[in-house]
Design a protein around this motif. Sequence first.
Motif, PDB file in Angstrom:
ATOM      1  N   ILE A 174      -5.277  -6.188   4.623  1.00  8.73           N
ATOM      2  CA  ILE A 174      -5.644  -4.769   4.736  1.00  8.73           C
ATOM      3  C   ILE A 174      -6.046  -4.443   6.168  1.00  8.73           C
ATOM      4  O   ILE A 174      -5.698  -3.387   6.713  1.00  8.73           O
ATOM      5  N   LYS A 175      -6.774  -5.356   6.796  1.00  4.05           N
ATOM      6  CA  LYS A 175      -7.173  -5.153   8.201  1.00  4.05           C
ATOM      7  C   LYS A 175      -5.926  -5.062   9.093  1.00  4.05           C
ATOM      8  O   LYS A 175      -5.867  -4.222  10.003  1.00  4.05           O
ATOM      9  N   ARG A 176      -4.954  -5.933   8.838  1.00  2.00           N
ATOM     10  CA  ARG A 176      -3.726  -5.901   9.646  1.00  2.00           C
ATOM     11  C   ARG A 176      -2.965  -4.588   9.436  1.00  2.00           C
ATOM     12  O   ARG A 176      -2.435  -4.002  10.390  1.00  2.00           O
ATOM     13  N   ALA A 177      -2.936  -4.124   8.191  1.00  2.00           N
ATOM     14  CA  ALA A 177      -2.251  -2.858   7.891  1.00  2.00           C
ATOM     15  C   ALA A 177      -2.951  -1.701   8.591  1.00  2.00           C
ATOM     16  O   ALA A 177      -2.303  -0.810   9.153  1.00  2.00           O
ATOM     17  N   ARG A 178      -4.275  -1.721   8.580  1.00  2.00           N
ATOM     18  CA  ARG A 178      -5.038  -0.656   9.222  1.00  2.00           C
ATOM     19  C   ARG A 178      -4.781  -0.622  10.724  1.00  2.00           C
ATOM     20  O   ARG A 178      -4.595   0.433  11.316  1.00  2.00           O
ATOM     21  N   ARG A 179      -4.757  -1.800  11.345  1.00  2.55           N
ATOM     22  CA  ARG A 179      -4.510  -1.856  12.789  1.00  2.55           C
ATOM     23  C   ARG A 179      -3.100  -1.345  13.130  1.00  2.55           C
ATOM     24  O   ARG A 179      -2.909  -0.715  14.169  1.00  2.55           O
ATOM     25  N   ARG A 180      -2.142  -1.632  12.264  1.00  5.76           N
ATOM     26  CA  ARG A 180      -0.764  -1.160  12.507  1.00  5.76           C
ATOM     27  C   ARG A 180      -0.687   0.354  12.458  1.00  5.76           C
ATOM     28  O   ARG A 180       0.008   0.978  13.251  1.00  5.76           O
ATOM     29  N   VAL A 181      -1.398   0.949  11.516  1.00  2.00           N
ATOM     30  CA  VAL A 181      -1.341   2.402  11.355  1.00  2.00           C
ATOM     31  C   VAL A 181      -2.039   3.093  12.511  1.00  2.00           C
ATOM     32  O   VAL A 181      -1.565   4.095  13.052  1.00  2.00           O
ATOM     33  N   GLY A 182      -3.183   2.568  12.919  1.00  5.21           N
ATOM     34  CA  GLY A 182      -3.919   3.175  14.020  1.00  5.21           C
ATOM     35  C   GLY A 182      -4.487   4.528  13.628  1.00  5.21           C
ATOM     36  O   GLY A 182      -4.616   4.866  12.450  1.00  5.21           O
ATOM     37  N   GLY A 183      -4.808   5.335  14.606  1.00  5.48           N
ATOM     38  CA  GLY A 183      -5.315   6.679  14.349  1.00  5.48           C
ATOM     39  C   GLY A 183      -6.745   6.673  13.860  1.00  5.48           C
ATOM     40  O   GLY A 183      -7.470   5.674  13.938  1.00  5.48           O
TER      41      GLY A 183
ATOM     42  N   LEU B  54       0.859  -1.175   0.000  1.00  8.43           N
ATOM     43  CA  LEU B  54       0.000   0.000   0.000  1.00  8.43           C
ATOM     44  C   LEU B  54       0.901   1.231   0.000  1.00  8.43           C
ATOM     45  O   LEU B  54       1.811   1.338   0.829  1.00  8.43           O
ATOM     46  N   VAL B  55       0.679   2.156  -0.929  1.00  8.85           N
ATOM     47  CA  VAL B  55       1.487   3.373  -1.014  1.00  8.85           C
ATOM     48  C   VAL B  55       0.562   4.577  -1.000  1.00  8.85           C
ATOM     49  O   VAL B  55      -0.365   4.676  -1.820  1.00  8.85           O
ATOM     50  N   GLU B  56       0.798   5.488  -0.070  1.00  6.91           N
ATOM     51  CA  GLU B  56      -0.003   6.705   0.031  1.00  6.91           C
ATOM     52  C   GLU B  56       0.458   7.689  -1.050  1.00  6.91           C
ATOM     53  O   GLU B  56       1.653   7.944  -1.185  1.00  6.91           O
TER      54      GLU B  56
END
Length: 347
Positions: free
Chosen positions: A241-250, A216-218
Motif C-alpha cells: 500500500i505504501k508503494r502504491a501511495r508513493r506511485r500515485v503521489g499528490g 486497489l480500485v477507486e
Amino acid sequence: MGQEHHNTEEGKWKQISEKERYKIEALYQQGLSAVEIGRSLSPKRDRRTIEREIRRGLILQRKSDLREELVYLADAGQRVHDEKASNKGRGLKIGHDHELAKYLEQKIGEDKWSPDAAIGFIKAQSLQFSVNLCTKTVYNYIDKGIFLGISNNDLWVKKDGVKRGYKKIRTVALNNKNGKSITERPKEVDERTEQGHWEIDLVVGKQGTKPAILTLVERKSRKSLYVLVKNKTQKEVVAAIKRARRRVGGNFSEVFKTITADNGSEFLDSDAIKEAAKCDEVYYAHPYSSWERGSNENGNRILRRFVPKGTDIGKLTSIELQRIEDWVNNYPRRILGYKSANQMTAC
C-alpha cells in the motif's frame, strides 16, 4: 486517413467470380502476396478481400513426399461460396466498409477490447463510418467468422444479460469484531459522488505458491493500482500500500480517503493500513459478500484476462504488471460512458 473520418469512396463492388478464383489460385501458387494478387485482378481487389478468399479456399493437401501443406484451391473456395450463398438471408449490414471492419479487427483482435467497448467508443467519440453497427450485430458477425483473425476465443466470457441475485448478509465477521462495518460508510462513498474511495483485494496465483497481486480500485473512476506482493501477510500488504501511495503521489488526503476491504487476515490491521495509505478510515464488507466490493471484483475479473488462474505470479515482473495496469486504466468502460479510468481521473 485520420481516425476521425473513415468514409471511403469506392467503385461499385462485385463478388469474386469463379473465373477470378482460378486466377487467384495460379497467382497464389506463384507465391504472390494478397496485395499483389489483388492488384493483378481486373477490377483490382482489396487486400482484405483476397485474404478472406484465400482463407475460404484453403485445404490441407498431401504432397508426393507425404508432407502436408495448406494450399488454396479455386474449386474449394467456390464450393464454400456456393454453400454460404444458399444459406444466407439478407446481406451483411457492414457491407463493404473495410475501414470499419479493419477498425473492429484491430480493437477486438489486437487491442483486446470487447465488442461493446469498441462500438461504444465509436459512438462516444463520434467516429464516422459508412454504416452503424450495434454490439449484438458484432457478436453475431464474430460467431459467423466474418472478421479476419477474430473468433469467440478472443472475447471475454459472454454474459446472458441476467444480473446475478445476491442475498444480503448482516452478520459480523467472527475474526474482525472490532473492524468498522461497511454499513458505517458515508453516503458519498456508497453513492460514488466523489473520488478517493478505494476497494482492496488480493489476486492469488498458482496453488502452492505465495506471490500475489494487491489490487486497489477507486470506486468512482474505476482506476486500478496493482502491486506485486511476496505473500499474503499483513506486513507485505502494508508495504505494498505504501508503494502504491508513493506511485500515485499528490495530496494523499485527496487521493486516498477511505478503503473498503474483506475480512481476510491480511487486511485486519486497519490502523497500519490507514497509516500506510494516509487515509481517513478502513471499512470491512460483510462475510461472504463479495458483491459489496463490486468494483474490485469486476476489476479482478478484467485482470484475470492477463493473469489467468493457475499463473505463477512469482514469474510476473513489475514492468509486465505495469503494462497490464496501463491497459486496464485506458480501457473504455460502458459504466463510465465509454471513457477510461484515466480520463475520469483527469476530469
